[in-house]
Write an enzyme that holds these catalytic residues in place. Structure first.
Site, PDB file in Angstrom:
ATOM      1  N   ASP A 135     -11.157 -11.241 -26.424  1.00 45.85           N
ATOM      2  CA  ASP A 135     -10.727 -10.452 -27.415  1.00 45.85           C
ATOM      3  C   ASP A 135      -9.564  -9.691 -26.774  1.00 45.85           C
ATOM      4  OD1 ASP A 135     -12.894 -10.880 -29.639  1.00 45.85           O
ATOM      5  OD2 ASP A 135     -14.161 -10.291 -28.071  1.00 45.85           O
ATOM      6  N   LEU A 176     -26.369 -12.657 -26.770  1.00 49.59           N
ATOM      7  CA  LEU A 176     -25.476 -12.999 -25.234  1.00 49.59           C
ATOM      8  C   LEU A 176     -25.567 -14.305 -25.265  1.00 49.59           C
ATOM      9  CD1 LEU A 176     -27.292 -10.071 -23.097  1.00 49.59           C
ATOM     10  CD2 LEU A 176     -25.179  -9.914 -24.483  1.00 49.59           C
ATOM     11  N   HIS A 177     -24.400 -14.636 -24.698  1.00 51.77           N
ATOM     12  CA  HIS A 177     -24.056 -16.001 -24.123  1.00 51.77           C
ATOM     13  C   HIS A 177     -23.586 -16.110 -22.867  1.00 51.77           C
ATOM     14  CE1 HIS A 177     -20.234 -15.225 -25.288  1.00 51.77           C
ATOM     15  NE2 HIS A 177     -20.631 -14.865 -26.595  1.00 51.77           N
ATOM     16  N   HIS A 226     -20.828 -13.593 -21.990  1.00 53.39           N
ATOM     17  CA  HIS A 226     -21.203 -12.249 -21.677  1.00 53.39           C
ATOM     18  C   HIS A 226     -21.873 -12.058 -20.225  1.00 53.39           C
ATOM     19  CE1 HIS A 226     -21.978 -11.828 -26.365  1.00 53.39           C
ATOM     20  NE2 HIS A 226     -21.295 -10.794 -25.886  1.00 53.39           N
ATOM     21  N   GLY A 271     -14.431  -9.190 -22.159  1.00 57.20           N
ATOM     22  CA  GLY A 271     -13.803 -10.393 -22.316  1.00 57.20           C
ATOM     23  C   GLY A 271     -12.296 -10.506 -22.887  1.00 57.20           C
ATOM     24  N   ARG A 272     -11.610 -11.323 -22.165  1.00 55.89           N
ATOM     25  CA  ARG A 272     -10.184 -11.592 -22.714  1.00 55.89           C
ATOM     26  C   ARG A 272     -10.207 -12.459 -23.925  1.00 55.89           C
ATOM     27  NH1 ARG A 272      -8.237 -11.823 -17.061  1.00 55.89           N
ATOM     28  NH2 ARG A 272      -7.885 -14.157 -17.117  1.00 55.89           N
ATOM     29  N   MET A 330     -22.500  -6.446 -28.124  1.00 53.32           N
ATOM     30  CA  MET A 330     -23.198  -6.414 -29.427  1.00 53.32           C
ATOM     31  C   MET A 330     -24.389  -7.387 -29.267  1.00 53.32           C
ATOM     32  SD  MET A 330     -20.552  -5.111 -32.384  1.00 53.32           S
ATOM     33  CE  MET A 330     -19.995  -7.016 -32.922  1.00 53.32           C
TER      34      MET A 330
HETATM   35  O1  PAF Z   1     -16.609  -6.883 -27.910  1.00 51.82           O
HETATM   36  C1  PAF Z   1     -17.658  -6.390 -28.425  1.00 51.82           C
HETATM   37  O2  PAF Z   1     -18.809  -7.302 -28.558  1.00 51.82           O
HETATM   38  C2  PAF Z   1     -17.634  -5.103 -29.170  1.00 51.82           C
HETATM   39  O3  PAF Z   1     -16.338  -4.799 -29.879  1.00 51.82           O
HETATM   40  C3  PAF Z   1     -17.801  -3.834 -28.319  1.00 51.82           C
HETATM   41  C4  PAF Z   1     -16.717  -3.665 -27.237  1.00 51.82           C
HETATM   42  C5  PAF Z   1     -19.232  -4.100 -27.528  1.00 51.82           C
HETATM   43  C6  PAF Z   1     -17.744  -2.514 -29.139  1.00 51.82           C
HETATM   44  O4  PAF Z   1     -18.836  -2.553 -29.975  1.00 51.82           O
END
Ligand code: PAF
Length: 192
Positions: free
Chosen positions: A151, A34-35, A38, A148-149, A31
């Site tokens: 999440d 970025l850091h 990412h 990423g883990r 989304m």
């Molecule tokens: O983890 C995220 O940034 C978002 O949930 C994703 C996977 C890009 C879906 O919008």
């Protein structure tokens, strides 16, 4: 060189061409904002694929009405610099109206794994995630997708989604990247 596209048809065409040329396509959905977390996903995806697409899309479907969609950090120019610096081949940054045109009404939903933990507090969140990621998988046709883990539940849900719907995609989960004080990196840390 990093190409940047905003239209769905252009993104699909570029991914189709890459696959037709024999490339193994990798996908890192984001989304934006970025850091280093990412960037570690991008680095991992580059190890596993030889054509890398990064998507930057603040997905309205995964925000409840009382959440932070309006103020979610948007740093497109810096994000594009980061992607260029990491050798990303293609960035897809669609508009919400492109992803969800008038009449859009389909939802992809997992019935069990989305309910506990974060799902208890954000009952509509994961349906938004699985719907947008299904669209991104369909547009890209990747061999590998990297998340990423941080999440962790999201990663398990997306792995289940790919397995259940017979999507031939390796869904990779990467380790959490932390600040020196231990805080997991997150785009929302800017709120702190
Ligand atoms: O983890 C995220 O940034 C978002 O949930 C994703 C996977 C890009 C879906 O919008």
């Amino acid at each position: 060189m990093t190409a940047v596209v905003r239209e769905l048809a252009d993104f699909r065409r570029a991914c189709d061409e890459a696959r037709a040329q024999g490339h193994r396509v990798g996908l890192v959905p984001t989304m934006g904002a970025l850091h280093a977390g990412h960037l570690s996903l991008i680095d991992e995806a580059k190890e596993r694929a030889d054509f890398l697409a990064v998507t930057i899309f603040v997905n309205p479907l995964q925000f409840a009405e009382d959440e932070d969609l309006g103020r979610y950090p948007r740093t497109m120019n810096a994000d594009l610099d980061g992607c260029r610096g990491r050798g990303v081949d293609l960035v897809f940054a669609p508009e919400p109206s492109g992803m969800y045109p008038k009449g859009f009404q389909t939802q992809v939903s997992l019935s069990k794994i989305t309910k506990p933990l974060e799902g208890e507090f954000r009952p509509t969140h994961f349906d938004g995630v699985t719907t947008v990621v299904t669209k991104l998988f369909n547009l890209t046709g990747p061999s590998v997708a990297v998340f990423g883990r941080k999440d962790y539940q999201q990663w398990k849900i997306l792995s289940r989604l790919a397995r259940d719907l017979d999507m031939p995609i390796e869904v990779v989960g990467c380790p959490i990247i932390r600040e020196t004080d231990g805080l997991a990196l997150s785009s929302r840390n800017r709120y702190l």
